[in-house]
Design an enzyme around this catalytic site. Structure first.
Site, short mmCIF file in Angstrom:
data_model
loop_
_atom_site.label_atom_id
_atom_site.label_comp_id
_atom_site.label_asym_id
_atom_site.label_seq_id
_atom_site.Cartn_x
_atom_site.Cartn_y
_atom_site.Cartn_z
N HIS A 1 0.81 -1.22 0.00
CA HIS A 1 0.00 0.00 0.00
C HIS A 1 0.85 1.27 0.00
CE1 HIS A 1 -4.07 -1.77 0.66
NE2 HIS A 1 -3.32 -2.80 0.99
N ASP B 1 3.93 9.19 -1.87
CA ASP B 1 2.76 8.48 -1.36
C ASP B 1 2.47 7.28 -2.25
OD1 ASP B 1 0.60 8.03 0.30
OD2 ASP B 1 -0.16 10.07 0.14
O1 F6P Z 1 -0.72 3.77 3.97
C1 F6P Z 1 -0.25 2.64 4.60
C2 F6P Z 1 -1.00 2.34 5.87
O2 F6P Z 1 -0.43 1.22 6.49
C3 F6P Z 1 -2.47 2.10 5.61
O3 F6P Z 1 -2.74 0.80 5.19
C4 F6P Z 1 -3.04 2.46 6.96
O4 F6P Z 1 -4.39 2.81 6.89
C5 F6P Z 1 -2.19 3.65 7.35
O5 F6P Z 1 -0.94 3.42 6.77
C6 F6P Z 1 -2.15 3.88 8.84
O6 F6P Z 1 -1.26 3.03 9.42
P1 F6P Z 1 -1.23 2.56 10.93
O7 F6P Z 1 -1.85 1.21 10.95
O8 F6P Z 1 0.21 2.56 11.28
O9 F6P Z 1 -2.02 3.55 11.74
#
Ligand code: F6P
Length: 470
Positions: free
Chosen positions: A153, A361
């Protein structure tokens, strides 16, 4: 039909606040058998080796607990203090503590052991994100022969940044144990290919390490999307309309410039506020007629670099307030809390400009959601970083280099001055792209490629088509 098993660090929570990804994958799991597997969110001294099943709003979720130490090394440590900054090309913000890798590996082994006990031989396993790169290796070491896919992601790093990550070769070998690896953008596939084709073998310790064999792994871009139609409906819902009225009362006729981001250094928030400061400096006529609202829910705040980003943002917002605010006008509002999707849809609908300017990003779904929420007759303008994966999909946005705050300030001015017919034309093209790259088709396209034979007859033709255009 084969079951689908989705694996991610966090599992979807209760209640309606789920993001687009959770909604799309929920849909996948509602149409065929399977379950979601991940961390429970609980830390215990002695986690049980088996997962607990729970029904979360109709979704079957299997969860395991972790120890506090393992979780720290795996999540705050290796995942978010080494992999996250390196994959976002911020090696200056990486902290390398070698023992974190052991915790990262241990948690992946714990995931693998608990998951293997639940797997049937023909289950299709879909693993999500950088926390779980070694999971396929660990499952295969325990004997799993299932089709296993991985979706990243976040952006994939350039080879130099990858070489700076401790144990990068093992991690790349871990990736080679997946059948399919999905990335956000073509840029990420190119970076991966560059690494795969020109692997510098290590001579550390006098041994030439073997290069990684990717011949059994398919790697491709599967740009994720949102559900733009759902956002269009949400933007005219009672909750969104309430937010719009509330904002109109507070702002009068000022035009809203909106940013919505987790408080993360990759989002370029200080640079964004600096660009806004330049907009007000260079265009005195705009003072009192525009307002910047930055929504920035805190994130990973046990990590020093995140606290420093928060401090930097406090400082620059204070500076802009001190420079431009008057007793009866404030140039900006900065809100450090999260809002539900209906309120956000209202804010997107009201905004004249969305400022989506991350320094780097994966995709950036705020861009997709903003587009979905616009009024077709009077749409706002998207100012978008060329370093977000979304830039590959949305060339009709005003694309900027977020490091160049003069350029971003000028793009803001152009956006605010843009005539309605140009806003409409650009938005129509953006909305068509957001529809084409919707999250449902993304999920089906990935699964069709991972397990081509698994669909029932009624959906096979559509899914194969999607796979061919992904
Ligand atoms: O963008 C990557 C990501 O891991 C997303 O999948 C997730 O919503 C966001 O970052 C927030 O991450 P965390 O689980 O560390 O709060």
């Amino acid at each position: 039909m084969s079951r689908i098993v989705i694996v991610s660090n966090r599992t979807p929570g209760k209640g309606p606040a789920a993001g687009g990804l959770a909604v799309a994958l929920r849909k996948v799991l509602s149409e065929r058998e399977g379950f979601w597997f991940g961390w429970s969110g609980k830390l215990t001294d002695q986690p049980a080796p088996e997962a607990r099943f729970e029904d979360i709003d109709g979704l079957t979720v299997a969860q395991i607990d972790l120890t506090r130490d393992d979780h720290h090394a795996y999540y705050a440590g290796f995942s978010n203090s080494i992999l996250w900054p390196s994959f976002h090309l911020r090696l200056d913000l990486a902290t390398i503590e070698s023992h974190w890798y052991e915790g990262y590996r241990r948690v992946n082994q714990q995931f693998a052991r608990a998951l293997l006990a639940l797997l049937k031989p023909d289950d299709i396993v879909w693993v999500h994100d950088y926390h779980l790169i070694p999971l396929a290796s660990e499952l295969r070491n325990l004997g799993a022969r299932n089709r296993i896919g991985f979706y990243l992601h976040i952006p994939f790093p350039t080879p130099d940044a990858l070489y700076a990550i401790p144990h990068h070769e093992e991690l790349m070998r871990d990736l080679s144990r997946y059948d399919l690896v999905g990335m956000q953008a073509k840029r990420d596939v190119s970076a991966f290919t560059e690494f795969a084709e020109h692997q510098a073998s290590s001579t550390f310790g006098g041994h030439r390490a073997k290069t990684v064999d990717f011949s059994r792994t398919e790697v491709d871009a599967f740009p994720i999307g949102s559900d733009p139609e759902a956002f269009a409906r949400l933007a005219v819902s009672p909750a969104a309309t309430k937010m719009i009225h509330r904002m109109r009362r507070a702002m009068g006729s000022q035009r809203l410039i909106l940013g919505v981001d987790r408080l993360d250094y990759s989002k370029g928030l200080p640079q964004r506020v600096e660009a806004y400061e330049k907009l007000l400096t260079n265009n005195a006529r705009l003072r009192r007629s525009v307002h910047l609202l930055q929504v920035a829910p805190p994130s990973r705040d046990s990590i020093k670099e995140y606290q420093e980003t928060s401090d930097a943002l406090d400082a620059i917002c204070g500076r802009v307030m001190g420079k431009f605010a008057e007793p009866d006008w404030q140039p900006l509002t900065y809100v450090k809390r999260a809002y539900g999707q209906p309120s956000l849809a209202g804010l997107y609908r009201l905004a004249r400009v969305a400022l989506v300017t991350p320094l780097r990003d994966g995709m950036n779904l705020v861009a997709h959601e903003f587009i979905g929420a616009q009024d077709p007759a009077d749409p706002g303008v998207l100012v978008l970083s060329r370093f977000a994966g979304a830039a590959e999909i949305f060339p009709e946005a005003l694309l900027v280099n977020p490091f160049d705050t003069d350029e971003t300030a000028e793009a803001l001015r152009i956006a605010l001055d843009m005539p309605q017919d140009e806003r409409q034309q650009r938005w129509q093209a953006l909305m068509a792209a957001a529809r084409k790259h919707n999250v449902d088709d993304w999920a089906l396209g990935f699964l069709a490629r991972l397990a081509p034979g698994m669909q029932d007859k009624s959906t096979t033709r559509d899914i194969l088509y999607l796979a061919s255009v992904a």
